[in-house]
Design an enzyme around this catalytic site. Structure first.
Site, PDB file in Angstrom:
ATOM      1  N   LYS A  52      66.338  49.060  28.598  1.00 34.32           N
ATOM      2  CA  LYS A  52      65.357  47.989  28.821  1.00 34.32           C
ATOM      3  C   LYS A  52      64.520  48.292  30.076  1.00 34.32           C
ATOM      4  O   LYS A  52      63.300  48.132  30.071  1.00 34.32           O
ATOM      5  CB  LYS A  52      66.073  46.640  28.963  1.00 34.32           C
ATOM      6  N   GLN A  96      72.558  40.213  30.884  1.00 33.79           N
ATOM      7  CA  GLN A  96      73.126  40.934  29.741  1.00 33.79           C
ATOM      8  C   GLN A  96      74.465  40.334  29.333  1.00 33.79           C
ATOM      9  O   GLN A  96      75.331  40.080  30.170  1.00 33.79           O
ATOM     10  CB  GLN A  96      73.278  42.430  30.106  1.00 33.79           C
ATOM     11  N   ASP A 119      64.891  36.127  26.787  1.00 34.81           N
ATOM     12  CA  ASP A 119      65.867  36.348  25.724  1.00 34.81           C
ATOM     13  C   ASP A 119      65.799  35.243  24.672  1.00 34.81           C
ATOM     14  O   ASP A 119      66.326  35.401  23.562  1.00 34.81           O
ATOM     15  CB  ASP A 119      67.296  36.322  26.307  1.00 34.81           C
TER      16      ASP A 119
HETATM   17  N1  GUN Z   1      73.836  41.452  24.360  1.00 38.82           N
HETATM   18  C1  GUN Z   1      73.589  41.894  23.097  1.00 38.82           C
HETATM   19  N2  GUN Z   1      72.309  41.633  22.764  1.00 38.82           N
HETATM   20  C2  GUN Z   1      71.750  41.021  23.825  1.00 38.82           C
HETATM   21  C3  GUN Z   1      70.437  40.524  24.085  1.00 38.82           C
HETATM   22  O1  GUN Z   1      69.518  40.556  23.250  1.00 38.82           O
HETATM   23  N3  GUN Z   1      70.247  39.978  25.312  1.00 38.82           N
HETATM   24  C4  GUN Z   1      71.228  39.898  26.246  1.00 38.82           C
HETATM   25  N4  GUN Z   1      70.952  39.323  27.403  1.00 38.82           N
HETATM   26  N5  GUN Z   1      72.448  40.350  26.039  1.00 38.82           N
HETATM   27  C5  GUN Z   1      72.707  40.914  24.831  1.00 38.82           C
END
Ligand code: GUN
Length: 290
Positions: A52, A96, A119
């Site tokens: 990311k 995350q 998110d």
């Molecule tokens: N863990 C798995 N997918 C995601 C996501 O799209 N965002 C976040 N913050 N954590 C995740």
């Protein structure tokens, strides 16, 4: 059979976002800034977060990575979130998931200001999504919708079977595809671990979204000819033939299902890369909303 190429589509999207950043710069406007909070050292989470951050650099965003040790208290994490909520340079941020067991995930999600929740996990944003109001759509379902749209996959009046009811993928996917919108207007069935007649449902499906997290679960014998297949699985499976000791497996048995499919997303290179591109799109949106 057409491969829904998430790698190529996400590259197109990132190029479009990079172009938008260039224009913001040329107009003397603020460049989008995404922050990511990572608690602990889970291998998969570290990989996702670093992808990311790298993607931010690629499109010209500013990015901040906040790495906290596994033993970080809930209180300390909530303080970090409060700082990010109040930092005017940060347009959006993510924490995350999953978080260590001693931290209440829901409390953390609710602490993120909805305007910075790129998110799309905050109940305010989930509520807006449910009402089909403008909001941050969580990146994986948003990426799938974008992929279906860009490949002009017909969804109107089709029967979609979503396998999995998670808050992050299955549930929002089922809502989006039933709505009056592009890649929507479908009749949606949500199947899950307690579903009794799964085979009966998948054999009726025009589109299957496999988001249950069981490697190679969906086999060709329970799919009808011409089905559109979306594979959301990304499980690490031990593989001694690989240098790193594992391979990434989807929820779909590509070998048998691809023979029946009209369109199919591969793993890797399907839904995964789209997720990152849509997070960037949400962050650009957060910056422009200001
Ligand atoms: N863990 C798995 N997918 C995601 C996501 O799209 N965002 C976040 N913050 N954590 C995740």
């Amino acid at each position: 059979m057409v491969i829904l190429d998430g790698k190529k589509t996400s590259t197109d999207l990132k190029n479009e976002i990079a172009e938008a950043v260039k224009q913001l710069k040329a107009q003397g406007k603020k460049v989008p800034h995404l922050a990511a909070v990572l608690v602990g050292t889970d291998g998969a989470s570290m990989t996702y977060v670093s992808s990311k951050v790298k993607a931010c650099e690629l499109v010209g965003f500013n990015s901040t990575l906040i790495e906290l040790p596994e033993e970080t208290s809930e209180e300390k994490l909530l303080q970090e979130i409060s700082k990010l909520n109040n930092d005017i340079d940060i347009d959006g941020f993510i924490v995350q998931l999953p978080l260590p067991k001693h931290i209440d995930e829901q409390k953390v999600i609710m602490a993120v200001h909805p305007d910075k929740d790129v998110d799309g996990f905050h109940p305010v944003n989930v509520g807006k999504l449910t009402l089909n109001l403008p909001t941050f759509i969580s990146a994986t379902p948003y990426g799938i919708m974008e992929l279906l749209e860009r490949y002009n996959v017909e969804t109107s009046g089709k029967h979609v079977v979503v396998i999995g009811r998670s808050n992050i993928v299955g549930r929002p996917m089922s809502i989006l595809m039933s709505q009056k919108r592009k890649a929507g207007d479908a009749t949606v069935t949500v199947a899950h671990s307690r579903t009794k007649n799964l085979k009966e449902l998948t054999l009726q499906a025009d589109i299957i979204v496999a988001a249950l997290g069981i490697p190679e679960f969906l086999k060709g014998d329970i799919v009808k000819e011409g089905t559109v297949i979306i594979d959301v699985g990304i499980t690490r499976v031990d593989d001694t033939t690989k240098k790193r000791g594992y391979r990434i497996a989807g929820d779909v048995d590509f070998e048998t299902v691809s023979k029946k499919a009209s369109y199919i997303t591969p793993v890797p290179g399907g839904v995964g890369p789209m997720t990152i591109a849509m997070l960037l799109k949400n962050t650009l949106q957060a910056c422009q909303n200001k």
